[in-house]
Design an enzyme around this catalytic site. Sequence first.
Site, PDB file in Angstrom:
ATOM      1  NE  ARG A 121       3.154  56.500 -43.069  1.00 44.26           N
ATOM      2  CZ  ARG A 121       3.097  57.605 -43.809  1.00 44.26           C
ATOM      3  NH1 ARG A 121       2.731  57.535 -45.073  1.00 44.26           N
ATOM      4  NH2 ARG A 121       3.395  58.767 -43.292  1.00 44.26           N
ATOM      5  CE  LYS A 143       9.519  35.668 -33.048  1.00 47.48           C
ATOM      6  NZ  LYS A 143      10.147  34.875 -31.959  1.00 47.48           N
ATOM      7  CD  GLU A 185      17.586  27.558 -34.618  1.00 51.94           C
ATOM      8  OE1 GLU A 185      16.560  27.122 -34.061  1.00 51.94           O
ATOM      9  OE2 GLU A 185      18.191  28.590 -34.250  1.00 51.94           O
ATOM     10  CE  LYS A 227       9.713  30.310 -37.586  1.00 52.45           C
ATOM     11  NZ  LYS A 227      10.929  31.062 -37.448  1.00 52.45           N
ATOM     12  CD  GLU A 237       7.843  34.363 -29.128  1.00 52.49           C
ATOM     13  OE1 GLU A 237       8.322  34.334 -30.273  1.00 52.49           O
ATOM     14  OE2 GLU A 237       8.522  34.483 -28.105  1.00 52.49           O
ATOM     15  NE  ARG A 242       7.286  33.040 -34.358  1.00 53.91           N
ATOM     16  CZ  ARG A 242       7.326  33.751 -35.469  1.00 53.91           C
ATOM     17  NH1 ARG A 242       6.249  34.369 -35.888  1.00 53.91           N
ATOM     18  NH2 ARG A 242       8.440  33.839 -36.177  1.00 53.91           N
ATOM     19  CG  ASN A 246      11.855  31.661 -28.454  1.00 51.59           C
ATOM     20  OD1 ASN A 246      12.286  31.854 -29.588  1.00 51.59           O
ATOM     21  ND2 ASN A 246      10.887  32.385 -27.916  1.00 51.59           N
ATOM     22  CG  HIS A 249      16.501  30.240 -29.069  1.00 52.44           C
ATOM     23  ND1 HIS A 249      16.285  28.929 -29.450  1.00 52.44           N
ATOM     24  CD2 HIS A 249      16.697  30.922 -30.232  1.00 52.44           C
ATOM     25  CE1 HIS A 249      16.332  28.841 -30.774  1.00 52.44           C
ATOM     26  NE2 HIS A 249      16.581  30.025 -31.269  1.00 52.44           N
ATOM     27  CG  HIS A 253      20.317  35.740 -24.927  1.00 56.62           C
ATOM     28  ND1 HIS A 253      20.149  36.541 -26.032  1.00 56.62           N
ATOM     29  CD2 HIS A 253      20.582  36.578 -23.895  1.00 56.62           C
ATOM     30  CE1 HIS A 253      20.315  37.803 -25.680  1.00 56.62           C
ATOM     31  NE2 HIS A 253      20.566  37.852 -24.381  1.00 56.62           N
ATOM     32  CG  HIS A 267      21.499  31.991 -33.344  1.00 56.31           C
ATOM     33  ND1 HIS A 267      21.076  32.561 -32.157  1.00 56.31           N
ATOM     34  CD2 HIS A 267      20.412  31.369 -33.873  1.00 56.31           C
ATOM     35  CE1 HIS A 267      19.780  32.296 -31.977  1.00 56.31           C
ATOM     36  NE2 HIS A 267      19.357  31.575 -33.007  1.00 56.31           N
TER      37      HIS A 267
HETATM   38  P1  NAD Z   1      24.292  34.554 -41.880  1.00 59.73           P
HETATM   39  O1  NAD Z   1      23.220  35.150 -42.657  1.00 59.73           O
HETATM   40  O2  NAD Z   1      25.325  35.444 -41.310  1.00 59.73           O
HETATM   41  O3  NAD Z   1      25.008  33.454 -42.789  1.00 59.73           O
HETATM   42  C1  NAD Z   1      26.115  32.749 -42.274  1.00 59.73           C
HETATM   43  C2  NAD Z   1      27.350  32.910 -43.174  1.00 59.73           C
HETATM   44  O4  NAD Z   1      27.155  32.138 -44.349  1.00 59.73           O
HETATM   45  C3  NAD Z   1      27.573  34.344 -43.652  1.00 59.73           C
HETATM   46  O5  NAD Z   1      28.973  34.560 -43.739  1.00 59.73           O
HETATM   47  C4  NAD Z   1      26.974  34.332 -45.054  1.00 59.73           C
HETATM   48  O6  NAD Z   1      27.547  35.306 -45.872  1.00 59.73           O
HETATM   49  C5  NAD Z   1      27.323  32.956 -45.517  1.00 59.73           C
HETATM   50  N1  NAD Z   1      26.458  32.341 -46.536  1.00 59.73           N
HETATM   51  C6  NAD Z   1      25.113  32.382 -46.608  1.00 59.73           C
HETATM   52  N2  NAD Z   1      24.678  31.556 -47.572  1.00 59.73           N
HETATM   53  C7  NAD Z   1      25.769  31.007 -48.143  1.00 59.73           C
HETATM   54  C8  NAD Z   1      25.957  30.059 -49.177  1.00 59.73           C
HETATM   55  N3  NAD Z   1      24.932  29.447 -49.777  1.00 59.73           N
HETATM   56  N4  NAD Z   1      27.220  29.750 -49.522  1.00 59.73           N
HETATM   57  C9  NAD Z   1      28.294  30.322 -48.870  1.00 59.73           C
HETATM   58  N5  NAD Z   1      28.172  31.176 -47.853  1.00 59.73           N
HETATM   59  C10 NAD Z   1      26.927  31.526 -47.497  1.00 59.73           C
HETATM   60  O7  NAD Z   1      23.753  33.683 -40.652  1.00 59.73           O
HETATM   61  P2  NAD Z   1      22.535  32.656 -40.480  1.00 59.73           P
HETATM   62  O8  NAD Z   1      23.055  31.606 -39.594  1.00 59.73           O
HETATM   63  O9  NAD Z   1      21.906  32.297 -41.772  1.00 59.73           O
HETATM   64  O10 NAD Z   1      21.482  33.554 -39.693  1.00 59.73           O
HETATM   65  C11 NAD Z   1      21.785  34.071 -38.419  1.00 59.73           C
HETATM   66  C12 NAD Z   1      20.892  35.259 -38.173  1.00 59.73           C
HETATM   67  O11 NAD Z   1      19.539  34.834 -38.269  1.00 59.73           O
HETATM   68  C13 NAD Z   1      21.076  35.888 -36.815  1.00 59.73           C
HETATM   69  O12 NAD Z   1      21.147  37.288 -36.959  1.00 59.73           O
HETATM   70  C14 NAD Z   1      19.805  35.522 -36.072  1.00 59.73           C
HETATM   71  O13 NAD Z   1      19.427  36.494 -35.116  1.00 59.73           O
HETATM   72  C15 NAD Z   1      18.824  35.412 -37.183  1.00 59.73           C
HETATM   73  N6  NAD Z   1      17.675  34.543 -36.924  1.00 59.73           N
HETATM   74  C16 NAD Z   1      16.440  35.034 -37.212  1.00 59.73           C
HETATM   75  C17 NAD Z   1      15.324  34.243 -37.004  1.00 59.73           C
HETATM   76  C18 NAD Z   1      13.969  34.763 -37.370  1.00 59.73           C
HETATM   77  O14 NAD Z   1      12.967  34.108 -37.086  1.00 59.73           O
HETATM   78  N7  NAD Z   1      13.887  35.896 -38.032  1.00 59.73           N
HETATM   79  C19 NAD Z   1      15.468  32.929 -36.526  1.00 59.73           C
HETATM   80  C20 NAD Z   1      16.745  32.462 -36.260  1.00 59.73           C
HETATM   81  C21 NAD Z   1      17.848  33.279 -36.459  1.00 59.73           C
HETATM   82  N1  GLY Z   2      13.044  31.535 -34.448  1.00 59.99           N
HETATM   83  C1  GLY Z   2      11.979  31.710 -33.500  1.00 59.99           C
HETATM   84  C2  GLY Z   2      10.739  32.223 -34.116  1.00 59.99           C
HETATM   85  O1  GLY Z   2      10.657  32.428 -35.305  1.00 59.99           O
HETATM   86  O2  GLY Z   2       9.784  32.430 -33.407  1.00 59.99           O
END
Ligand code: NAD
Ligand code: GLY
Length: 368
Positions: A121, A143, A185, A227, A237, A242, A246, A249, A253, A267
């Site tokens: 939980r 998020k 971003e 942020k 949001e 917030r 986006n 986005h 998307h 992304h």
């Molecule tokens: P990711 O986590 O897949 O990382 C990108 C690639 O880089 C992967 O292959 C990973 O293994 C590699 N990697 C990571 N750190 C590394 C390092 N220091 N050295 C070498 N390789 C490394 O992708 P991302 O772009 O970090 O994140 C994308 C995800 O984040 C999506 O799923 C998206 O929906 C999510 N996201 C979430 C939020 C939120 O607010 N929670 C906001 C934006 C995006």
């Molecule tokens: N990446 C959008 C948010 O965190 O709201």
Amino acid sequence: MSRITVPLGERSYDIAIEEGALDRAGALLAPWAKRGRFVIVTDAHVEPTQLPRLAAALAAAGIAIETIVLPAGESTKSWAMLEELTDRLLALEVERSDTVVALGGGVIGDLVGFAASILKRGCDFLQVPTTLLAQVDSSVGGKTAINSRAGKNLIGAFHQPVHVLIDPSTLDTLPMREVRAGYAEVVKYGLIDDADFFGWCETHAAALFAGDAEARRTAIGVSVSAKARIVGEDERETSGRRALLNLGHTFGHALEAETGFSDRLLHGEAVAAGMALAFRYSAAQGLCPAEDAARVSAHIAAAGLPNGLAAAGIDADGATLVAHMAHDKKMEGGKLPFLLARGIGQTFLAKDVSLSNVAAFLDAERGR
Ligand code: NAD
Ligand code: GLY
């Protein structure tokens, strides 16, 4: 070390930023190792380069670790991996008072955060982001999500981390394409409400890509401050504040959906093209000066990112792209809110945008 607080009352937490922080993580993270132990979750790409640094620093401080290494990539944000991760956390007897460490990009951060939100939980988790995207965006704000058959990030929860430790030197091993995607971003924060920062981006992007420590510190610090402020104002949001995060986005998307959320378009690359489209759409509606839209497109291209449909490798028509948008989780009562702009640093939420108008705009953009 710079410290930025996410102001959320009793759930407030700090984001600590410093080059080389990973190598001092023993002292920096000790307050959260409640039983003298951390379970660290990472992925197979991060494990070889960054896990040994974190493990050595924690060992030097007498903190025991267990590690869980998951496959790298978006497909790890799945029900199957959530089940595997929660099973392994339970097997390691993680308690509600324990803190799970997410070491990796947005994929690991989102999955670990969601697992932590439901494990017994809810237990604590701590973010150690290793991609630029995660350092400037996903590690902050709580998020968390996995993907489902129906779409991306549709199963999730708001669950704030207890701390975020950012070491920009982890970016030294990140592939340049991923650095550029994360940079979209960074630019976003300038476009939302900080025209001066957009100007800084125009003059410092090259230094940032070259790994200049000062440029990295500024880009991450300014982004995370923005942020933290916005999340503090509108954590869930609900007020529309917030939602500004986006920007790009909704268009993005549609492009990601058209490429099947695959490596064809990351992304951040989709967000970059989406921001250029949002500005050109705003200019086409007479809301924003055409020069501002042109400046945004030019900088996105200069940063090596796609600034439109063709540059993103998309040849779909407007109706197809708008149909993708209609499946976005941001749909409200049959309407899709759009982030539009009155100029650089003047983004606003528009709730009365006609989807057929957007489709016509995208048809005009096709092949541009
Ligand atoms: P990711 O986590 O897949 O990382 C990108 C690639 O880089 C992967 O292959 C990973 O293994 C590699 N990697 C990571 N750190 C590394 C390092 N220091 N050295 C070498 N390789 C490394 O992708 P991302 O772009 O970090 O994140 C994308 C995800 O984040 C999506 O799923 C998206 O929906 C999510 N996201 C979430 C939020 C939120 O607010 N929670 C906001 C934006 C995006
Ligand atoms: N990446 C959008 C948010 O965190 O709201």
